[in-house]
Motif scaffolding. Sequence first.
Motif, PDB file in Angstrom:
ATOM      1  N   UNK A 115       0.835  -1.178   0.000  1.00 12.52           N
ATOM      2  CA  UNK A 115       0.000   0.000   0.000  1.00 12.52           C
ATOM      3  C   UNK A 115       0.880   1.242   0.000  1.00 12.52           C
ATOM      4  N   UNK A 116       0.287   2.358  -0.374  1.00 15.33           N
ATOM      5  CA  UNK A 116       1.033   3.620  -0.431  1.00 15.33           C
ATOM      6  C   UNK A 116       1.222   4.158   0.981  1.00 15.33           C
ATOM      7  N   UNK A 117       2.458   4.512   1.299  1.00 17.08           N
ATOM      8  CA  UNK A 117       2.766   5.126   2.592  1.00 17.08           C
ATOM      9  C   UNK A 117       3.599   6.377   2.353  1.00 17.08           C
ATOM     10  N   UNK A 118       3.251   7.417   3.097  1.00 26.73           N
ATOM     11  CA  UNK A 118       3.977   8.680   3.054  1.00 26.73           C
ATOM     12  C   UNK A 118       4.405   9.025   4.470  1.00 26.73           C
ATOM     13  N   UNK A 119       5.687   9.272   4.671  1.00 31.25           N
ATOM     14  CA  UNK A 119       6.204   9.542   6.007  1.00 31.25           C
ATOM     15  C   UNK A 119       6.968  10.862   5.984  1.00 31.25           C
ATOM     16  N   UNK A 120       6.428  11.844   6.709  1.00 28.62           N
ATOM     17  CA  UNK A 120       7.061  13.163   6.775  1.00 28.62           C
ATOM     18  C   UNK A 120       8.052  13.234   7.925  1.00 28.62           C
ATOM     19  N   UNK A 121       9.000  14.130   7.777  1.00 26.60           N
ATOM     20  CA  UNK A 121       9.938  14.434   8.852  1.00 26.60           C
ATOM     21  C   UNK A 121      10.481  15.844   8.626  1.00 26.60           C
ATOM     22  N   UNK A 122      11.113  16.377   9.667  1.00 29.15           N
ATOM     23  CA  UNK A 122      11.793  17.658   9.528  1.00 29.15           C
ATOM     24  C   UNK A 122      11.112  18.847  10.173  1.00 29.15           C
ATOM     25  N   UNK A 123       9.937  18.648  10.745  1.00 30.05           N
ATOM     26  CA  UNK A 123       9.274  19.761  11.410  1.00 30.05           C
ATOM     27  C   UNK A 123       9.978  20.127  12.711  1.00 30.05           C
ATOM     28  N   UNK A 124       9.505  21.204  13.323  1.00 31.00           N
ATOM     29  CA  UNK A 124      10.080  21.628  14.588  1.00 31.00           C
ATOM     30  C   UNK A 124       9.722  23.051  14.916  1.00 31.00           C
ATOM     31  N   UNK A 125      10.439  23.572  15.908  1.00 33.40           N
ATOM     32  CA  UNK A 125      10.242  24.942  16.376  1.00 33.40           C
ATOM     33  C   UNK A 125      11.378  25.813  15.840  1.00 33.40           C
ATOM     34  N   UNK A 126      11.020  26.931  15.243  1.00 34.97           N
ATOM     35  CA  UNK A 126      12.031  27.823  14.675  1.00 34.97           C
ATOM     36  C   UNK A 126      11.586  29.264  14.887  1.00 34.97           C
ATOM     37  N   UNK A 127      12.543  30.157  14.997  1.00 35.63           N
ATOM     38  CA  UNK A 127      12.213  31.572  15.150  1.00 35.63           C
ATOM     39  C   UNK A 127      11.824  32.163  13.792  1.00 35.63           C
ATOM     40  N   UNK A 128      11.038  33.214  13.853  1.00 37.85           N
ATOM     41  CA  UNK A 128      10.671  33.918  12.625  1.00 37.85           C
ATOM     42  C   UNK A 128      11.929  34.339  11.879  1.00 37.85           C
ATOM     43  N   UNK A 129      11.897  34.147  10.566  1.00 37.79           N
ATOM     44  CA  UNK A 129      13.059  34.438   9.734  1.00 37.79           C
ATOM     45  C   UNK A 129      13.965  33.244   9.505  1.00 37.79           C
ATOM     46  N   UNK A 130      13.726  32.185  10.255  1.00 42.81           N
ATOM     47  CA  UNK A 130      14.545  30.989  10.139  1.00 42.81           C
ATOM     48  C   UNK A 130      14.102  30.072   9.022  1.00 42.81           C
ATOM     49  N   UNK A 131      14.732  28.905   8.972  1.00 43.60           N
ATOM     50  CA  UNK A 131      14.477  27.944   7.901  1.00 43.60           C
ATOM     51  C   UNK A 131      14.271  26.543   8.452  1.00 43.60           C
ATOM     52  N   UNK A 132      13.514  25.762   7.705  1.00 40.82           N
ATOM     53  CA  UNK A 132      13.342  24.342   7.967  1.00 40.82           C
ATOM     54  C   UNK A 132      13.243  23.629   6.624  1.00 40.82           C
ATOM     55  N   UNK A 133      13.635  22.366   6.596  1.00 37.59           N
ATOM     56  CA  UNK A 133      13.409  21.551   5.412  1.00 37.59           C
ATOM     57  C   UNK A 133      12.609  20.316   5.799  1.00 37.59           C
ATOM     58  N   UNK A 134      11.468  20.176   5.175  1.00 35.47           N
ATOM     59  CA  UNK A 134      10.627  19.006   5.388  1.00 35.47           C
ATOM     60  C   UNK A 134      10.947  17.952   4.332  1.00 35.47           C
ATOM     61  N   UNK A 135      10.838  16.696   4.744  1.00 37.59           N
ATOM     62  CA  UNK A 135      11.025  15.575   3.826  1.00 37.59           C
ATOM     63  C   UNK A 135       9.813  14.661   3.894  1.00 37.59           C
ATOM     64  N   UNK A 136       9.527  14.024   2.785  1.00 38.41           N
ATOM     65  CA  UNK A 136       8.443  13.046   2.743  1.00 38.41           C
ATOM     66  C   UNK A 136       8.928  11.850   1.929  1.00 38.41           C
ATOM     67  N   UNK A 137       9.063  10.719   2.600  1.00 41.42           N
ATOM     68  CA  UNK A 137       9.496   9.488   1.943  1.00 41.42           C
ATOM     69  C   UNK A 137       8.270   8.677   1.556  1.00 41.42           C
TER      70      UNK A 137
END
Length: 115
Positions: free
Chosen positions: A1-23
């Motif tokens: 079956x199809x599975x999607x798994x996200x990662x990379x979220x979190x807490x960051x200050x305004x102006x900052x960066x994050x990268x999310x991934x989905x396998x």
Amino acid sequence: QVQLVESGGGLVQAGGSLRLSCAASGITFRLYAMAWYRQAPGKQRELVAKIASDLTPTYINSVKGRFTISRDNAKNTVYLQMDSLKSEDTAVYYCNTMRWGNIYWGQGTQVTVSS
């Protein structure tokens, strides 16, 4: 079956960066468009960005110039690079795809931007 798994979220200050991934698994990844949605508290889930099988990206206006969607077909993974984050970007972010008329969602990853 199809599975999607996200990662990379979190807490960051305004102006900052994050990268999310989905396998993704259970799908011939390169053939299908992939998308990122988000849902903030008390609001409807909205499409943030989408990348087609031919790598064409689309974005909602509020993230244009700040977010970048990309995909690595060799790794069956889609990414969302989020820069210049704002407090209004705070939400649960979901990976999404559709195959044969069926819609698939990941479990979501929380992104919190502090001002």
